[in-house]
Design a protein around this motif. Structure first.
Motif, PDB file in Angstrom:
ATOM      1  N   TYR A   1      -3.616  -5.581   7.668  1.00 49.43           N
ATOM      2  CA  TYR A   1      -4.283  -4.128   7.284  1.00 49.43           C
ATOM      3  C   TYR A   1      -4.627  -4.386   5.606  1.00 49.43           C
ATOM      4  CZ  TYR A   1      -2.037  -2.068  11.215  1.00 49.43           C
ATOM      5  OH  TYR A   1      -1.513  -1.562  12.487  1.00 49.43           O
ATOM      6  N   VAL A   2      -3.851  -5.097   4.879  1.00 50.43           N
ATOM      7  CA  VAL A   2      -4.100  -5.317   3.553  1.00 50.43           C
ATOM      8  C   VAL A   2      -4.901  -6.408   2.965  1.00 50.43           C
ATOM      9  CG1 VAL A   2      -2.969  -5.026   1.335  1.00 50.43           C
ATOM     10  CG2 VAL A   2      -1.786  -4.043   3.255  1.00 50.43           C
ATOM     11  N   ILE A   3      -5.763  -6.249   2.467  1.00 52.61           N
ATOM     12  CA  ILE A   3      -6.591  -7.327   1.908  1.00 52.61           C
ATOM     13  C   ILE A   3      -6.118  -7.841   0.675  1.00 52.61           C
ATOM     14  CG2 ILE A   3      -9.130  -8.041   1.159  1.00 52.61           C
ATOM     15  CD1 ILE A   3      -9.122  -7.450   4.239  1.00 52.61           C
ATOM     16  N   PRO A  35      -3.785  -1.687 -10.746  1.00 54.60           N
ATOM     17  CA  PRO A  35      -4.596  -0.611 -10.933  1.00 54.60           C
ATOM     18  C   PRO A  35      -4.535   0.255  -9.603  1.00 54.60           C
ATOM     19  CG  PRO A  35      -5.512  -3.054 -10.937  1.00 54.60           C
ATOM     20  CD  PRO A  35      -4.018  -3.051 -10.557  1.00 54.60           C
ATOM     21  N   THR A  36      -5.171   1.382  -9.674  1.00 58.38           N
ATOM     22  CA  THR A  36      -5.336   2.297  -8.698  1.00 58.38           C
ATOM     23  C   THR A  36      -6.186   1.825  -7.807  1.00 58.38           C
ATOM     24  OG1 THR A  36      -5.931   4.681  -8.518  1.00 58.38           O
ATOM     25  CG2 THR A  36      -7.406   3.394  -9.755  1.00 58.38           C
ATOM     26  N   GLY A  37      -5.695   2.504  -6.330  1.00 60.43           N
ATOM     27  CA  GLY A  37      -6.476   2.186  -5.198  1.00 60.43           C
ATOM     28  C   GLY A  37      -6.518   0.777  -4.800  1.00 60.43           C
ATOM     29  N   CYS A  38      -5.607  -0.173  -4.975  1.00 56.64           N
ATOM     30  CA  CYS A  38      -5.492  -1.540  -4.721  1.00 56.64           C
ATOM     31  C   CYS A  38      -4.566  -1.897  -3.724  1.00 56.64           C
ATOM     32  CB  CYS A  38      -5.343  -2.462  -5.725  1.00 56.64           C
ATOM     33  SG  CYS A  38      -6.510  -2.613  -6.864  1.00 56.64           S
ATOM     34  N   GLY A  39      -3.700  -0.776  -3.131  1.00 59.25           N
ATOM     35  CA  GLY A  39      -3.021  -1.066  -1.859  1.00 59.25           C
ATOM     36  C   GLY A  39      -1.526  -0.800  -2.241  1.00 59.25           C
ATOM     37  N   LYS A  40      -0.944  -0.248  -3.520  1.00 57.59           N
ATOM     38  CA  LYS A  40       0.421   0.037  -3.575  1.00 57.59           C
ATOM     39  C   LYS A  40       1.063   0.594  -2.713  1.00 57.59           C
ATOM     40  CE  LYS A  40      -0.119   1.301  -7.922  1.00 57.59           C
ATOM     41  NZ  LYS A  40      -1.586   1.099  -8.194  1.00 57.59           N
ATOM     42  N   THR A  41       0.616   1.996  -2.559  1.00 57.89           N
ATOM     43  CA  THR A  41       1.267   2.657  -1.472  1.00 57.89           C
ATOM     44  C   THR A  41       1.019   2.490   0.008  1.00 57.89           C
ATOM     45  OG1 THR A  41       0.732   4.560  -3.343  1.00 57.89           O
ATOM     46  CG2 THR A  41       1.192   5.253  -0.886  1.00 57.89           C
ATOM     47  N   MET A  42      -0.207   1.803   0.100  1.00 58.11           N
ATOM     48  CA  MET A  42      -0.396   1.405   1.496  1.00 58.11           C
ATOM     49  C   MET A  42       0.422   0.454   1.828  1.00 58.11           C
ATOM     50  SD  MET A  42      -3.865  -0.431   2.710  1.00 58.11           S
ATOM     51  CE  MET A  42      -4.410  -0.407   4.633  1.00 58.11           C
ATOM     52  N   ASP A 100       5.792   7.239  -6.367  1.00 60.95           N
ATOM     53  CA  ASP A 100       4.627   6.833  -6.798  1.00 60.95           C
ATOM     54  C   ASP A 100       4.419   7.421  -8.418  1.00 60.95           C
ATOM     55  OD1 ASP A 100       2.054   5.792  -6.555  1.00 60.95           O
ATOM     56  OD2 ASP A 100       1.508   6.904  -4.837  1.00 60.95           O
ATOM     57  N   VAL A 154     -12.187  -5.104   2.769  1.00 54.26           N
ATOM     58  CA  VAL A 154     -11.423  -3.803   3.091  1.00 54.26           C
ATOM     59  C   VAL A 154     -12.303  -2.859   4.052  1.00 54.26           C
ATOM     60  CG1 VAL A 154     -10.430  -1.525   2.065  1.00 54.26           C
ATOM     61  CG2 VAL A 154     -10.127  -3.816   0.728  1.00 54.26           C
ATOM     62  N   PHE A 192     -12.302   1.048   7.266  1.00 53.64           N
ATOM     63  CA  PHE A 192     -13.198   2.503   7.171  1.00 53.64           C
ATOM     64  C   PHE A 192     -14.381   2.441   8.139  1.00 53.64           C
ATOM     65  CE2 PHE A 192     -11.130   2.715   2.711  1.00 53.64           C
ATOM     66  CZ  PHE A 192     -10.631   3.572   3.270  1.00 53.64           C
ATOM     67  N   ALA A 246     -10.692   0.425  -3.831  1.00 53.76           N
ATOM     68  CA  ALA A 246     -10.651   0.895  -2.335  1.00 53.76           C
ATOM     69  C   ALA A 246     -10.727   2.361  -2.222  1.00 53.76           C
ATOM     70  CB  ALA A 246      -9.634   0.120  -1.696  1.00 53.76           C
ATOM     71  N   ARG A 247      -9.717   2.969  -3.285  1.00 48.58           N
ATOM     72  CA  ARG A 247      -9.530   4.397  -3.187  1.00 48.58           C
ATOM     73  C   ARG A 247     -10.919   5.025  -2.816  1.00 48.58           C
ATOM     74  NH1 ARG A 247      -5.623   7.627  -3.546  1.00 48.58           N
ATOM     75  NH2 ARG A 247      -3.999   6.109  -4.447  1.00 48.58           N
TER      76      ARG A 247
HETATM   77  N1  LIG Z   1      -5.797  -4.364  -0.682  1.00 45.83           N
HETATM   78  C1  LIG Z   1      -6.493  -3.394   0.335  1.00 45.83           C
HETATM   79  N2  LIG Z   1      -6.714  -3.665   1.547  1.00 45.83           N
HETATM   80  C2  LIG Z   1      -6.721  -2.741   2.587  1.00 45.83           C
HETATM   81  N3  LIG Z   1      -7.181  -1.606   2.084  1.00 45.83           N
HETATM   82  C3  LIG Z   1      -6.965  -1.007   0.807  1.00 45.83           C
HETATM   83  C4  LIG Z   1      -6.393  -1.799  -0.151  1.00 45.83           C
HETATM   84  N4  LIG Z   1      -6.112  -1.115  -1.394  1.00 45.83           N
HETATM   85  C5  LIG Z   1      -6.260   0.010  -1.116  1.00 45.83           C
HETATM   86  N5  LIG Z   1      -6.841   0.103   0.299  1.00 45.83           N
HETATM   87  C6  LIG Z   1      -7.506   1.453   0.774  1.00 45.83           C
HETATM   88  O1  LIG Z   1      -7.553   2.196  -0.397  1.00 45.83           O
HETATM   89  C7  LIG Z   1      -6.523   3.612  -0.113  1.00 45.83           C
HETATM   90  C8  LIG Z   1      -5.806   3.692  -1.387  1.00 45.83           C
HETATM   91  O2  LIG Z   1      -4.824   2.860  -1.716  1.00 45.83           O
HETATM   92  P1  LIG Z   1      -3.536   3.017  -2.303  1.00 45.83           P
HETATM   93  O3  LIG Z   1      -2.898   4.411  -1.996  1.00 45.83           O
HETATM   94  O4  LIG Z   1      -2.452   1.906  -1.570  1.00 45.83           O
HETATM   95  O5  LIG Z   1      -3.762   2.729  -3.610  1.00 45.83           O
HETATM   96  P2  LIG Z   1      -2.387   2.668  -4.747  1.00 45.83           P
HETATM   97  O6  LIG Z   1      -2.505   1.444  -5.087  1.00 45.83           O
HETATM   98  O7  LIG Z   1      -1.468   3.268  -4.466  1.00 45.83           O
HETATM   99  O8  LIG Z   1      -3.348   3.416  -6.041  1.00 45.83           O
HETATM  100  P3  LIG Z   1      -2.592   4.569  -7.037  1.00 45.83           P
HETATM  101  O9  LIG Z   1      -2.137   3.835  -8.229  1.00 45.83           O
HETATM  102  O10 LIG Z   1      -3.528   5.495  -7.421  1.00 45.83           O
HETATM  103  O11 LIG Z   1      -1.563   5.524  -6.355  1.00 45.83           O
HETATM  104  C9  LIG Z   1      -5.758   3.023   1.064  1.00 45.83           C
HETATM  105  O12 LIG Z   1      -5.209   3.987   1.833  1.00 45.83           O
HETATM  106  C10 LIG Z   1      -6.484   2.014   1.795  1.00 45.83           C
HETATM  107  O13 LIG Z   1      -7.294   2.715   2.826  1.00 45.83           O
END
Ligand SMILES: Nc1ncnc2c1ncn2[C@@H]1O[C@H](COP(=O)(O)OP(=O)(O)OP(=O)(O)O)[C@@H](O)[C@H]1O
Ligand SMILES: [Mg+2]
Length: 409
Positions: free
Chosen positions: A69-71, A110-117, A174, A311, A319, A355-356
């Motif tokens: 799932y996570v790239i 950074p935001t949107g890089c997969g932490k929560t995921m 978060d 991703v 997606f 990715a967000r």
């Molecule tokens: N490394 C990844 N590989 C695959 N999909 C990713 C990756 N990073 C983010 N995504 C996609 O982007 C969406 C947002 O990522 P995520 O919520 O994990 O960001 P985050 O790092 O928690 O950001 P924030 O700091 O803003 O909370 C995920 O639901 C997923 O679809």
């Protein structure tokens, strides 16, 4: 069993008149209270053995699952897999002699890089209750807002009210960076509430018995508080830590090139978070005791354009796969050519959303086609091809049934 009409529960001996319901079989009878008791015994038994086949969790298997799932994020995936496997060893093999210390995880990047995921996928893999909450909403007890205990209430709700299950769950907090004290150097104006929340979180994160209002099923009618021991709960805190890169950079500069660092072109490492130390996080505005509760600090990397293209198409639930499926349900074959994917990735990079932002960019372009899908199918539409030009605002190429010739929308 008593053969007369005067049935009695064969477990507790109460007669029909003394209970709400009595279930009578050929050979025996049981009352509703004893049925409830048996259900509880069976459930507790299940919890005790839970998770049966994961007494020791192989970090490699968890990492492989995350890979689907996570790239990218190799280091973070490995570190998290090991931390979670350690968590399992701790909760499933409690030794009286050697107490394994809790390893909570702090995840930055950074935001949107997969932490929560990643946190979400770990919980999914383990089939553990998983609660996500946001540190920005948490306040010290007595202030308006959610207090720290509400985090546990959420976890218990996720465990369907089952405290035993919740005690082994995972909590992801978060935006933890938002409870940093503001500007350590400007101590007069420092933000006390941030520090207060950190203090309030301390006890829960390190593991203690917390009291909170009842939620879920009540075992003891009348009592309105319940206790939960948090020492088996894995806390993962994540945040983008905007500005922390500057603190790390400054420290590295001082160490390597001293005062000359301002001269000339400076190379900025996009993955500077890899060099983070506890001291940097303290300087960012966290109290040392708080930082000390995290046995593991992992950083996620900025995603490159190539990563973002991956991703878009590679993860099991990517997606592209999701949108293809949505159109398939209307009977349309949706295709993205490579130029469109690169365009989307570059756009997300430009917007610094990583990715967000990808979904948003695709959604905007596909919206009119989704709106018109049913009508287009009635006209014989079979296939839509999305190219870079489509993403730039031009019409997509539409392919209709043989009877009608190809047309542009
Ligand atoms: N490394 C990844 N590989 C695959 N999909 C990713 C990756 N990073 C983010 N995504 C996609 O982007 C969406 C947002 O990522 P995520 O919520 O994990 O960001 P985050 O790092 O928690 O950001 P924030 O700091 O803003 O909370 C995920 O639901 C997923 O679809
Ligand atoms: Mg997040």
């Amino acid at each position: 069993m008593n053969k007369s009409n005067n049935h009695k529960c064969d477990f507790c001996g109460k007669s029909k008149e003394d209970v709400e319901k009595l279930i009578v079989g050929d050979q025996a009878a049981i009352c509703n209270d004893c049925v409830d008791l048996c259900v509880d015994i069976l459930k507790d038994e299940k919890v005790k053995n839970f998770p049966v086949d994961q007494k020791t969790l192989n970090p490699v298997s968890l990492k492989e699952y995350l890979d689907e799932y996570v790239i990218g994020q190799e280091d973070a995936k490995i570190a998290l897999s090991v931390a979670v496997s350690q968590h399992f060893k701790r909760i499933n093999n409690p030794s009286t002699e050697i107490k394994l210390e809790k390893t909570n995880v702090l995840m930055l990047g950074p935001t949107g890089c997969g932490k929560t995921m990643m946190a979400r996928k770990i919980a999914e893999y383990l089939d553990l209750p998983f609660a996500i909450c946001d540190a920005t909403g948490i306040t010290e007890a007595g202030y308006v807002g959610d207090d720290v205990e509400s985090i546990l209430t959420r976890l218990i709700n996720e465990a369907d009210g089952d405290i035993e299950k919740a005690k082994r769950g995972i909590v992801y907090i978060d935006e933890i960076d938002k409870i940093a004290k503001k500007g350590e150097s400007v101590s007069i104006t420092r933000d006390v509430s941030g520090e207060g929340v950190q203090q309030a979180l301390l006890k829960m994160i390190e593991g203690s018995i917390m009291r909170l209002p009842f939620t879920g099923k009540r075992k003891h009618p009348g009592s309105d508080m319940q206790e939960i021991d948090t020492s088996g709960i894995l806390f993962i805190c994540g945040g983008a830590f905007v500005g922390l890169d500057k603190i790390i950079e400054q420290r590295l500069d001082r160490r390597t090139i001293g005062f000359n660092s301002q001269i000339g072109e400076k190379y900025v490492n996009p993955n500077i978070f890899q060099n983070v130390t506890n001291k940097d996080i303290i300087q960012y505005g966290f109290i040392p005791e708080f930082v000390g509760r995290f046995g593991l600090v992992v950083s996620v990397d900025e995603l490159t354009v190539e990563n973002l293209v991956q991703v878009l198409k590679e993860p099991k639930n990517s997606f592209v796969k999701q949108y293809k499926y949505i159109f398939e349900l209307d009977g349309i074959d949706l295709q993205f050519d490579d130029s469109s994917l690169t365009y989307i990735a570059e756009k997300a990079k430009e917007l610094k959303t990583n990715a967000r932002g990808l979904k948003n960019i695709i959604e905007k372009t596909l919206l009119p086609y989704q709106f018109d899908a049913v009508n287009l199918v009635e006209r014989g539409l079979k296939k839509i091809v999305i190219s870079k030009s489509t993403m730039e605002g031009n019409p997509a190429t539409l392919y209709f049934d043989k009877k009608s010739k190809n047309e542009q929308a």
